[in-house]
Design an enzyme around this catalytic site. Structure first.
Site, PDB file in Angstrom:
ATOM      1  N   ASP A 103      -0.152  -7.518   1.800  1.00  0.00           N
ATOM      2  CA  ASP A 103       0.381  -6.150   1.792  1.00  0.00           C
ATOM      3  C   ASP A 103       1.906  -6.165   1.818  1.00  0.00           C
ATOM      4  O   ASP A 103       2.545  -5.817   2.815  1.00  0.00           O
ATOM      5  CB  ASP A 103      -0.182  -5.388   2.998  1.00  0.00           C
ATOM      6  CG  ASP A 103       0.047  -3.888   2.905  1.00  0.00           C
ATOM      7  OD1 ASP A 103       0.502  -3.417   1.837  1.00  0.00           O
ATOM      8  OD2 ASP A 103      -0.227  -3.189   3.899  1.00  0.00           O
ATOM      9  N   GLN A 120       1.045   6.376  11.156  1.00  0.00           N
ATOM     10  CA  GLN A 120       1.142   6.708   9.739  1.00  0.00           C
ATOM     11  C   GLN A 120       2.548   7.193   9.412  1.00  0.00           C
ATOM     12  O   GLN A 120       3.105   8.020  10.133  1.00  0.00           O
ATOM     13  CB  GLN A 120       0.136   7.790   9.361  1.00  0.00           C
ATOM     14  CG  GLN A 120      -1.301   7.301   9.309  1.00  0.00           C
ATOM     15  CD  GLN A 120      -2.026   7.530  10.601  1.00  0.00           C
ATOM     16  OE1 GLN A 120      -1.400   7.648  11.645  1.00  0.00           O
ATOM     17  NE2 GLN A 120      -3.346   7.576  10.537  1.00  0.00           N
ATOM     18  N   GLY A 121       3.096   6.701   8.340  1.00  0.00           N
ATOM     19  CA  GLY A 121       4.470   7.020   7.968  1.00  0.00           C
ATOM     20  C   GLY A 121       5.417   5.881   8.274  1.00  0.00           C
ATOM     21  O   GLY A 121       6.505   5.787   7.720  1.00  0.00           O
ATOM     22  N   ASP A 122       5.004   4.981   9.193  1.00  0.00           N
ATOM     23  CA  ASP A 122       5.818   3.812   9.528  1.00  0.00           C
ATOM     24  C   ASP A 122       5.488   2.616   8.642  1.00  0.00           C
ATOM     25  O   ASP A 122       6.214   1.621   8.646  1.00  0.00           O
ATOM     26  CB  ASP A 122       5.598   3.409  10.987  1.00  0.00           C
ATOM     27  CG  ASP A 122       6.090   4.463  11.952  1.00  0.00           C
ATOM     28  OD1 ASP A 122       7.170   5.018  11.709  1.00  0.00           O
ATOM     29  OD2 ASP A 122       5.397   4.743  12.938  1.00  0.00           O
ATOM     30  N   SER A 123       4.381   2.699   7.908  1.00  0.00           N
ATOM     31  CA  SER A 123       3.960   1.592   7.047  1.00  0.00           C
ATOM     32  C   SER A 123       5.114   1.116   6.165  1.00  0.00           C
ATOM     33  O   SER A 123       5.907   1.908   5.671  1.00  0.00           O
ATOM     34  CB  SER A 123       2.801   2.038   6.152  1.00  0.00           C
ATOM     35  OG  SER A 123       1.643   2.265   6.906  1.00  0.00           O
ATOM     36  N   HIS A 149       0.812  -1.220   0.000  1.00  0.00           N
ATOM     37  CA  HIS A 149       0.000   0.000   0.000  1.00  0.00           C
ATOM     38  C   HIS A 149       0.845   1.270   0.000  1.00  0.00           C
ATOM     39  O   HIS A 149       0.320   2.362  -0.217  1.00  0.00           O
ATOM     40  CB  HIS A 149      -0.998   0.003   1.175  1.00  0.00           C
ATOM     41  CG  HIS A 149      -0.424   0.397   2.492  1.00  0.00           C
ATOM     42  ND1 HIS A 149       0.024  -0.519   3.428  1.00  0.00           N
ATOM     43  CD2 HIS A 149      -0.231   1.616   3.058  1.00  0.00           C
ATOM     44  CE1 HIS A 149       0.452   0.115   4.502  1.00  0.00           C
ATOM     45  NE2 HIS A 149       0.303   1.412   4.303  1.00  0.00           N
TER      46      HIS A 149
END
Length: 255
Positions: free
Chosen positions: A114, A199-202, A70
């Site tokens: 994912d 968010q941003g660590d994905s 993603h």
């Protein structure tokens, strides 16, 4: 202590009903961790989009990075990686991408499968601050210690500086029992007392016993970090990763 927390989660899930526990599916997050130096996690990279921090990733080899499917949501020319730096916005090595392969059965709706493989336009210079990590071949057991790192939001702001936090694995069966409609084969969970990734660590690494065991995928609202974070299970995708990488390398040899 952890068993009590897990019991509390199961009780909460029962009260909320199926489909309610993870009602806010967002990119996973680092909350209540601490700043760390890249030397502690030299396999970590920042995936940049238009030269700004976008996601995380893990170094498999000098030429290959593994991230979440993603995270690849735009043209390849917009992406690059920064390796060997504790700050996502400066330092280290910045290298453009050559090609990307997203899992063929990735679902934007459910976040199943994912995972993605990224090939770099030129090899990283490996050293103390830039190192590959071994891929797990077996899923870690329930309650195994784990560690997640990333440059993303801390729950209140985007720090740019690398953060990390200690967690414990929540096994597939245990996590699926919390909400069978949202936890699929190929996912693994990890939990800490009000600790997780944001968010941003994905796309970043979940590590246990010195191996890459998970890819940060999704979780609940950052402001309510009391539910397990959900990760792509590297052991589940181990064969897919190796076949994908070997196939690409074979094709390159014939060019």
């Amino acid at each position: 202590m952890y068993l009590a927390l897990l019991v509390l989660l199961l009780t909460t899930a029962s009260l909320l009903g199926a489909g309610k526990l993870f009602s806010k599916r967002v990119g996973s997050r680092i909350v209540n961790g601490q700043e760390i130096d890249i030397s502690a996690v030299p396999w970590q990279v920042a995936l940049l989009k238009l030269n700004r921090p976008h996601c995380g990733g893990s170094i498999y080899s000098a030429n290959i990075v593994i991230t979440a499917a993603h995270c690849i949501n735009d043209k390849i020319v917009h992406f690059s990686v920064r390796a060997g730096s504790s700050n996502a916005n400066e330092g280290g090595q910045v290298i453009a991408l050559d090609s990307i392969l997203v899992h063929e059965h990735f679902s934007w709706n459910t976040k199943e499968n994912d995972i993605a493989v990224v090939w770099l336009a030129e090899p990283l210079e490996l050293g103390t601050l830039v190192q590959p990590i071994r891929l797990a071949t077996q899923s870690p057991p329930n309650e195994a210690p784990a560690y997640v790192s990333g440059y993303g939001y801390t729950g209140y702001e985007n720090p740019d500086h690398l953060n990390g936090v200690d967690l414990k694995i929540v096994g597939y069966e245990q996590c699926k029992s919390l909400d069978a409609e949202l936890i699929f084969e190929g996912m693994i969970c990890a939990f800490g007392d009000s600790k997780d990734a944001c968010q941003g660590d994905s796309g970043g690494p979940l590590v246990s016993n010195g191996e890459l065991v998970g890819i940060v995928s999704w979780g609940s609202d950052c402001k309510e970090p009391k539910y397990p974070g959900v990760y792509a299970n590297v052991a589940f995708f181990h064969d897919w990763l190796l076949k994908t990488i070997e196939s690409s390398e074979a094709n390159l040899k014939h060019i």
